[in-house]
Design a protein around this motif. Sequence first.
Motif, PDB file in Angstrom:
ATOM      1  N   MET A 133     -13.127   0.617   3.977  1.00  0.00           N
ATOM      2  CA  MET A 133     -11.960  -0.021   3.372  1.00  0.00           C
ATOM      3  C   MET A 133     -11.852   0.451   1.928  1.00  0.00           C
ATOM      4  N   SER A 134     -10.637   0.669   1.470  1.00  0.00           N
ATOM      5  CA  SER A 134     -10.441   1.176   0.113  1.00  0.00           C
ATOM      6  C   SER A 134      -9.989   0.078  -0.835  1.00  0.00           C
ATOM      7  N   ALA A 135     -10.392   0.215  -2.078  1.00  0.00           N
ATOM      8  CA  ALA A 135      -9.989  -0.747  -3.100  1.00  0.00           C
ATOM      9  C   ALA A 135      -8.475  -0.693  -3.321  1.00  0.00           C
ATOM     10  N   GLU A 136      -7.878   0.501  -3.207  1.00  0.00           N
ATOM     11  CA  GLU A 136      -6.434   0.644  -3.411  1.00  0.00           C
ATOM     12  C   GLU A 136      -5.646  -0.112  -2.348  1.00  0.00           C
ATOM     13  N   THR A 137      -6.053   0.034  -1.077  1.00  0.00           N
ATOM     14  CA  THR A 137      -5.349  -0.687  -0.011  1.00  0.00           C
ATOM     15  C   THR A 137      -5.562  -2.183  -0.151  1.00  0.00           C
ATOM     16  N   THR A 138      -6.741  -2.581  -0.572  1.00  0.00           N
ATOM     17  CA  THR A 138      -7.005  -4.000  -0.809  1.00  0.00           C
ATOM     18  C   THR A 138      -6.036  -4.541  -1.857  1.00  0.00           C
ATOM     19  N   ARG A 139      -5.799  -3.770  -2.920  1.00  0.00           N
ATOM     20  CA  ARG A 139      -4.853  -4.204  -3.950  1.00  0.00           C
ATOM     21  C   ARG A 139      -3.432  -4.302  -3.399  1.00  0.00           C
ATOM     22  N   LEU A 140      -3.050  -3.360  -2.527  1.00  0.00           N
ATOM     23  CA  LEU A 140      -1.711  -3.394  -1.937  1.00  0.00           C
ATOM     24  C   LEU A 140      -1.529  -4.640  -1.071  1.00  0.00           C
ATOM     25  N   VAL A 141      -2.524  -4.939  -0.249  1.00  0.00           N
ATOM     26  CA  VAL A 141      -2.460  -6.123   0.611  1.00  0.00           C
ATOM     27  C   VAL A 141      -2.415  -7.388  -0.250  1.00  0.00           C
ATOM     28  N   THR A 142      -3.238  -7.406  -1.300  1.00  0.00           N
ATOM     29  CA  THR A 142      -3.258  -8.558  -2.204  1.00  0.00           C
ATOM     30  C   THR A 142      -1.894  -8.774  -2.843  1.00  0.00           C
ATOM     31  N   THR A 143      -1.273  -7.690  -3.310  1.00  0.00           N
ATOM     32  CA  THR A 143       0.051  -7.788  -3.941  1.00  0.00           C
ATOM     33  C   THR A 143       1.093  -8.296  -2.949  1.00  0.00           C
TER      34      THR A 143
ATOM     35  N   GLY B 189       2.654 -16.373  24.756  1.00  0.00           N
ATOM     36  CA  GLY B 189       1.878 -15.374  24.054  1.00  0.00           C
ATOM     37  C   GLY B 189       0.733 -15.973  23.273  1.00  0.00           C
ATOM     38  N   ARG B 190       0.033 -15.107  22.550  1.00  0.00           N
ATOM     39  CA  ARG B 190      -1.128 -15.528  21.793  1.00  0.00           C
ATOM     40  C   ARG B 190      -0.709 -16.244  20.514  1.00  0.00           C
ATOM     41  N   PRO B 191      -1.559 -17.138  20.003  1.00  0.00           N
ATOM     42  CA  PRO B 191      -1.247 -17.796  18.733  1.00  0.00           C
ATOM     43  C   PRO B 191      -1.108 -16.771  17.612  1.00  0.00           C
ATOM     44  N   GLU B 192      -0.262 -17.072  16.652  1.00  0.00           N
ATOM     45  CA  GLU B 192      -0.048 -16.191  15.516  1.00  0.00           C
ATOM     46  C   GLU B 192      -0.947 -16.617  14.361  1.00  0.00           C
ATOM     47  N   ARG B 193      -1.673 -15.667  13.792  1.00  0.00           N
ATOM     48  CA  ARG B 193      -2.448 -15.933  12.589  1.00  0.00           C
ATOM     49  C   ARG B 193      -1.593 -15.542  11.389  1.00  0.00           C
ATOM     50  N   ARG B 194      -1.324 -16.521  10.527  1.00  0.00           N
ATOM     51  CA  ARG B 194      -0.481 -16.286   9.360  1.00  0.00           C
ATOM     52  C   ARG B 194      -1.335 -16.453   8.108  1.00  0.00           C
ATOM     53  N   TYR B 195      -1.093 -15.587   7.129  1.00  0.00           N
ATOM     54  CA  TYR B 195      -1.940 -15.503   5.953  1.00  0.00           C
ATOM     55  C   TYR B 195      -1.156 -15.878   4.697  1.00  0.00           C
ATOM     56  N   ARG B 196      -1.808 -16.622   3.805  1.00  0.00           N
ATOM     57  CA  ARG B 196      -1.192 -17.029   2.533  1.00  0.00           C
ATOM     58  C   ARG B 196      -2.219 -16.843   1.418  1.00  0.00           C
ATOM     59  N   TRP B 197      -1.760 -16.292   0.287  1.00  0.00           N
ATOM     60  CA  TRP B 197      -2.649 -16.146  -0.865  1.00  0.00           C
ATOM     61  C   TRP B 197      -3.035 -17.523  -1.366  1.00  0.00           C
ATOM     62  N   ARG B 198      -4.299 -17.729  -1.629  1.00  0.00           N
ATOM     63  CA  ARG B 198      -4.788 -19.030  -2.070  1.00  0.00           C
ATOM     64  C   ARG B 198      -4.578 -19.176  -3.563  1.00  0.00           C
ATOM     65  N   SER B 199      -3.758 -20.159  -3.937  1.00  0.00           N
ATOM     66  CA  SER B 199      -3.481 -20.399  -5.365  1.00  0.00           C
ATOM     67  C   SER B 199      -4.720 -20.956  -6.033  1.00  0.00           C
ATOM     68  N   THR B 200      -4.959 -20.557  -7.258  1.00  0.00           N
ATOM     69  CA  THR B 200      -6.121 -21.041  -8.001  1.00  0.00           C
ATOM     70  C   THR B 200      -5.698 -22.073  -9.018  1.00  0.00           C
TER      71      THR B 200
ATOM     72  N   THR C  32       3.091 -11.908  -3.597  1.00  0.00           N
ATOM     73  CA  THR C  32       4.536 -11.898  -3.859  1.00  0.00           C
ATOM     74  C   THR C  32       5.355 -12.402  -2.673  1.00  0.00           C
ATOM     75  N   ALA C  33       4.680 -12.702  -1.565  1.00  0.00           N
ATOM     76  CA  ALA C  33       5.407 -13.169  -0.381  1.00  0.00           C
ATOM     77  C   ALA C  33       5.897 -14.598  -0.570  1.00  0.00           C
ATOM     78  N   GLU C  34       7.032 -14.890   0.013  1.00  0.00           N
ATOM     79  CA  GLU C  34       7.546 -16.258   0.016  1.00  0.00           C
ATOM     80  C   GLU C  34       7.035 -16.944   1.278  1.00  0.00           C
ATOM     81  N   GLY C  35       5.943 -17.646   1.156  1.00  0.00           N
ATOM     82  CA  GLY C  35       5.340 -18.291   2.312  1.00  0.00           C
ATOM     83  C   GLY C  35       4.205 -17.450   2.875  1.00  0.00           C
ATOM     84  N   THR C  36       4.080 -17.438   4.201  1.00  0.00           N
ATOM     85  CA  THR C  36       2.973 -16.759   4.860  1.00  0.00           C
ATOM     86  C   THR C  36       3.412 -15.414   5.437  1.00  0.00           C
TER      87      THR C  36
END
Length: 211
Positions: free
Chosen positions: A142-152, A200-211, A156-160
């Motif tokens: 796994m690359s640090a650059e892709t990790t940053r892209l996923v994090t961004t 179908g299968r359950p959907e796993r939805r992801y949200r950035w955890r606010s600090t 910036t997503a509205e919701g999950t």
Amino acid sequence: MLVVDNAIDAAAEVHGDPWVEVELRQDASGVEIVVRDSGPGVAPELAREVFTRGFTTKAAQGGERGIGLALTQLVCTRRGGEVAVANTLDGAVFTAHLPAQYAERRNSLDNTVISGQTDVDRLLTRPAAAPAAPAPATPKGMSAETTRLVTTALRTAEGTLLASECAGLIGISRVSARRYLEHLMTTGSVDVSVRYGMAGRPERRYRWRST
């Protein structure tokens, strides 16, 4: 106990000898609680609705109903876990999973002696948060650059976001996006919720955890 109470009520709806089975599993990934019953099961079209606050199949009685499963899901997802429902030939099976940190706390209680309410209150009180540990190194492959892209994308997503939605935003495959999202979940940066649809299968939805 809320899931067990529901299972007892469901089992009582079927003629014969009703039963409820509770199984506790533990491994390196965390703690899993499985509740099985001999009731009529959960209709596939209701697999999502049963976790909605206010949903109930029981006759109206005094007090609020339809909060048990909704509360169970809320507790699990807020702690990085999940809860799911499935049907077998015998009835319904509800499975709640909590990550390893809660398994470790359970281990610490194994030899604890409870002599009064003071001990109960002490055990149920959340301990003071420990200092944040340094962020773990990016796993191999796994690359640090892709990790940053996923994090961004998450921040910036509205919701999950679904893994497929995240993949489309940053231009990687769904499988790769899922891997990075699950990694961020294990580091405590991302919350995961499970949505149950009509099919179908359950959907796993992801949200950035606010600090």
